[in-house]
Design a protein around this motif. Sequence first.
Motif: not given
Length: 385
Positions: A343-357
Motif C-alpha cells: 500500500v505504501k507504493v500504491w499511495k505514491k503511484l495511484e491516481q484516483d485509485g488506479k496506478i499507471p499501466l
Amino acid sequence: MKKKIILLSGLATSLLLSGCLDVTEPQRMYYVDGLGIDYKDGQYEIYLQLINFSNVEKSETSNPQAVPAEVGQSKGKTLEEALFKLFRSIDQKVFWGHMTYIIFSEEAMKNKNAISVIDSVLRYRETRYQIWTYCTQDSIKDILLITPILNKSLTSSKLSTPLDTDDQETFVEPVNFRNLVIGLNEPNHEIGIPYVTINKNWETAEERGQDTALTGVGVLSKDGFKGFIKNDAARGTQWMHNRTHRGEITFKLGDNETDYLTTTLEKIKVDIKPLVKNDQVTFEVVVKLNATLNGFKTNVSEEEIKKQIIKEVKKEIRTTYEEALAKDIDIYRLSEHLYRKNVKVWKKLEQDGKIPLTPSSISKLEIDVNQVNSGRKTFTGTINE
C-alpha cells in the motif's frame, strides 16, 4: 367468576390476533423479479418486470396458459419519480423483496446515472445486496419479456439464477450488488458487469425462440461508464480469477486448416505478484489449471496439447488486457493487487485509485498445465485410420 375469566381470555386473544390485520396477503401483491434502467433525453426510463408465480408452482397445479410476466414502463427525472408514475397504474401492492436482477442500458451507465440508481435501490428496506447486475445494448423491454427455454419459470432464467450454469462454463463472472459496491469503493474503483445479448439459437416446432446470453462485460467506474469488452476480446477475463469453474479453449493442430481440438479447462488458480523497482511496478502472473480432452480427430501427444493450451491462454489474456488498456480500464484489477500487497507504493503511484499501466506492466505471464486428462486410457484416437 368463570364467565369473567373466559371473557378476559377472549379479549386478550383478540388483541393478539389484531396485530396481523395490517399484513397484506401474499396473493394480493405483485412481485418484482427484474428491473431495467435506461436514460433518454434527460430522464430515467424504467422497465418493471412483475412475475406470475402461478408458473412457479408444481407442474400438476400450474397454469400453462398463464402469462409468465408483464413489463411496465415509465419515465421520470429520477428513478423514484418514474416508479411513482408507474404505481398509479398498478392495482395491488408491489413487493420488492424477491427482485433478483437489474439491467442497465449503455446510456444509464454514463455520467454517474447508474451510481444514483444503485444508491436508491440499496436504500429501500425490501431490496437486498444479492441482486444480480447486468448491462446491455439490446432492448431492455425485449430482454425482460423473454421466457426461458422449455417455458421454465422466470425465476429459473439465466438472469435470475446465473450460478446454475456456472459449472458448465464461467465465461463471464456474475456480479451482485455486494460485489458492485465493493468494486466501486475499493481500488481500482472499476468493475466489469456482465453484458447481456438476446440469443436466437433455440426454436420449437412452432416458432423460433429467444433466450439471453452473457457475452462480455461493460466496465463501470465510480465516475461513470468506461466501455464494453465483448465476445472474443473478453475471453481473457475467465482465466484471471479463481472463481472460474470451467471454460474451453479451441486451437488448431499442426498445419491442417481443418484439424481443431477443444479442451476443457478447470481448477483455475491465479497468483498475481507486484514487483517494485525504482518506483516502477510490474506484475508477474502465474495461472495454474487442469485440462480435459473430450474428443479429437488424430493421435496427439500430451506435450503438444500442453504447448497449445499455454499459447492460447496467454494470447487470450493479453488480448483482453490490451483491449481494456485502450479504454483506460484496469480489467484484471492490478491496482488492487498492489494496494493489498504494498500500500505504501500504491499511495505514491495511484491516481484516483488506479496506478499507471502499460502493455509491458505484465512482465511475466506463466501458464502451468498441471495435468491433461484424455478422458480415456491413451491419447490415441478411438477409430483406427
